[in-house]
Write a protein that holds these residues in place. Sequence first.
Motif, short mmCIF file in Angstrom:
data_model
loop_
_atom_site.label_atom_id
_atom_site.label_comp_id
_atom_site.label_asym_id
_atom_site.label_seq_id
_atom_site.Cartn_x
_atom_site.Cartn_y
_atom_site.Cartn_z
N ALA A 18 -52.20 72.44 -2.91
CA ALA A 18 -52.01 73.84 -3.31
C ALA A 18 -51.78 73.92 -4.81
O ALA A 18 -52.28 74.83 -5.49
CB ALA A 18 -50.82 74.44 -2.56
N SER A 19 -51.03 72.94 -5.33
CA SER A 19 -50.74 72.92 -6.76
C SER A 19 -52.02 72.73 -7.58
O SER A 19 -52.19 73.31 -8.66
CB SER A 19 -49.75 71.80 -7.07
N ILE A 20 -52.96 71.93 -7.03
CA ILE A 20 -54.22 71.69 -7.73
C ILE A 20 -55.08 72.96 -7.71
O ILE A 20 -55.72 73.32 -8.70
CB ILE A 20 -54.97 70.51 -7.07
N VAL A 21 -55.04 73.66 -6.58
CA VAL A 21 -55.87 74.86 -6.43
C VAL A 21 -55.28 76.05 -7.19
O VAL A 21 -56.00 76.87 -7.76
CB VAL A 21 -56.05 75.20 -4.93
N ALA A 22 -53.92 76.13 -7.18
CA ALA A 22 -53.27 77.31 -7.75
C ALA A 22 -53.41 77.36 -9.26
O ALA A 22 -53.43 76.34 -9.93
CB ALA A 22 -51.78 77.30 -7.37
N GLY A 23 -53.50 78.57 -9.78
CA GLY A 23 -53.58 78.71 -11.22
C GLY A 23 -54.12 80.05 -11.60
O GLY A 23 -54.71 80.73 -10.77
N PRO A 24 -53.88 80.46 -12.84
CA PRO A 24 -54.33 81.78 -13.27
C PRO A 24 -55.86 81.88 -13.32
O PRO A 24 -56.42 82.91 -12.98
CB PRO A 24 -53.71 81.92 -14.66
N ALA A 25 -56.53 80.78 -13.69
CA ALA A 25 -57.99 80.83 -13.78
C ALA A 25 -58.60 80.43 -12.45
O ALA A 25 -58.08 79.56 -11.77
CB ALA A 25 -58.47 79.88 -14.87
#
Lengths: 327, 261
Positions: A18-25
């Motif tokens: 999830a951390s890899i997928v999550a993000g503003p872009a």
Amino acid sequence: MTRLVIALVLLTALLMVASIVAGPAPFHAVQAVSDLIAGRPTLEALVLAELRLPRAVLGAAVGFSLGLTGAALQGLMRNPLADPGVVGVSGAAALGAVLAFYFGLTSAFALALPLGGLAGAGLATAFLLTLARRGAGTATLILAGVALNSLSGALTALALNLAPSPYAALEVVFWLMGSLSDRSQLHVAVALPFMIVGWGLVLATARAMDALTLGEDTAASLGFSLRRVRLLVVGGAAAAVGASVAVAGAIGFVGLVVPHLMRPLVGHRPGRLLLVSGLAGAALTLGADILVRLIPTRPELKLGVVTALIGAPFFLLLLRRIRVEAE
Amino acid sequence: MIVEACEITVRRGGADVVRGVSLTARPGEVLGVIGPNGAGKTSVLRALCGLDPLVSGQVTYGGRTAQEIGRSAFGRTLAYLAQGGRIHWPLRVAEVVALGRLPHGAAEADTAVARAMAAADVEGLRDRTVGTLSGGERARVLIARALAVEAPILLADEPVAALDPYHQLQVMELLRTGARTGTAVITVLHDLTLAARFCDRLILLKDGRALVQGPPSEVLQPDQMAHAYGVTVETGARDGEPFILPWRRCGVPRPLQETSL
């Protein structure tokens, strides 16, 4: 116990994804992974390898370090209020990093910051281990840690006081709040070896932690060398926490709260608590770091601010329910 | 296993708290360590347990020193019941007792744990957490923990302190049972009657020195008690067993009885 460990490992793995997928872009994780494996130098693959993956790995490793060492220090001192900060290494690591800022080393080369942090942590660790080798008791070690923390805090404040410009001071203050954003593979390479060594040293004390439930004398009569246990825990905590602070700044409350959360799940056994707290610390830190990126503020919220904001009220709630001592 | 201390001296805080004490504890025997407060009873026991370094003298266990035995094997050689022992986390009773198996590997419930719990009469408490126990129950759980080591030597520091008369007798009977199975038991005691009834031999300490040692009938003589404790004693026997009561402080006139009008 085994089921709990498996569940926490799965949770941590899930949160890493999830951390890899999550993000503003927007980010196409599947595309990125296949590009990375195939060796296609696309933007996606670059973002994954240079930004998202290091951030996820550091989140898990820093959280594991904080949860594990918090549990170990609470077990060593038989005091539920201990946290990784009490050995004084986190303050010293922060000071090392701040000095690297102050003397402008960070503009000379990017790794000056974590290396400064490691140097500070290393000096503090050497001091504590010298004390432990000379046979200092647990209380003496902890008081020395508290003194180290105060001194480091004072010197950090001095550096801020004498900062050449308000912008430099602001930059230091922001860094001190703790964050995992914009960390690279280099940061992982610098910090992870120290953390892994620290984890190994601390996890080796699991049986001694159980014995310490009955006090230091009885633990010694059961065949455990207290000097060795202190060396392992203090040395291991210093390595893992020092490396964590050096790359991520100060992230509060994880090391204090996580052992309390996990304790009822392992029947309050301090030995079993170690690994479980490490894993839960990793999950909590990853979760908080995902939250940081989902909350749309400008500038991005600092991870240390979020963990303290969630941790402190939660800890107060927890205290209502915890019987702090067995007797 | 025979425990022999030869001329041991222990220093703490710059003062010699144990001075040249020698003693022998044999398998199958309960050796009582008695003496006034500050006489060095606990210090002697700690020294026998290897918790404090010796300034001089040596302690051997079955003819070997602790160093020769090695640290982990030493944990199986000797069980130590600390004075007023605390249990720092709210573990279940069965898990506390199982901590006595740590020197043998893992702290898991096994037949030794079951035997220890049966001996100390704590099987009914198995699933309670230690925070819910009374003082007497907790003391018995800690004794079971020490028994679970199944060591040939048992050192108990004031095991009956803070226990009511019923549980005092129960614990002393437990120590005797331990001795009957071949354990060498060394225990610090304050109660002179329990010392007289349950110990095979006594060592009387004062100011870090051994005043006298031998069978209770020899050690608990009125002149020795006056010298060591500064009290006069009343002695007697019931069912062939001796009892001894501290009666009055030496050199202090009999206090005036308050008279009611």
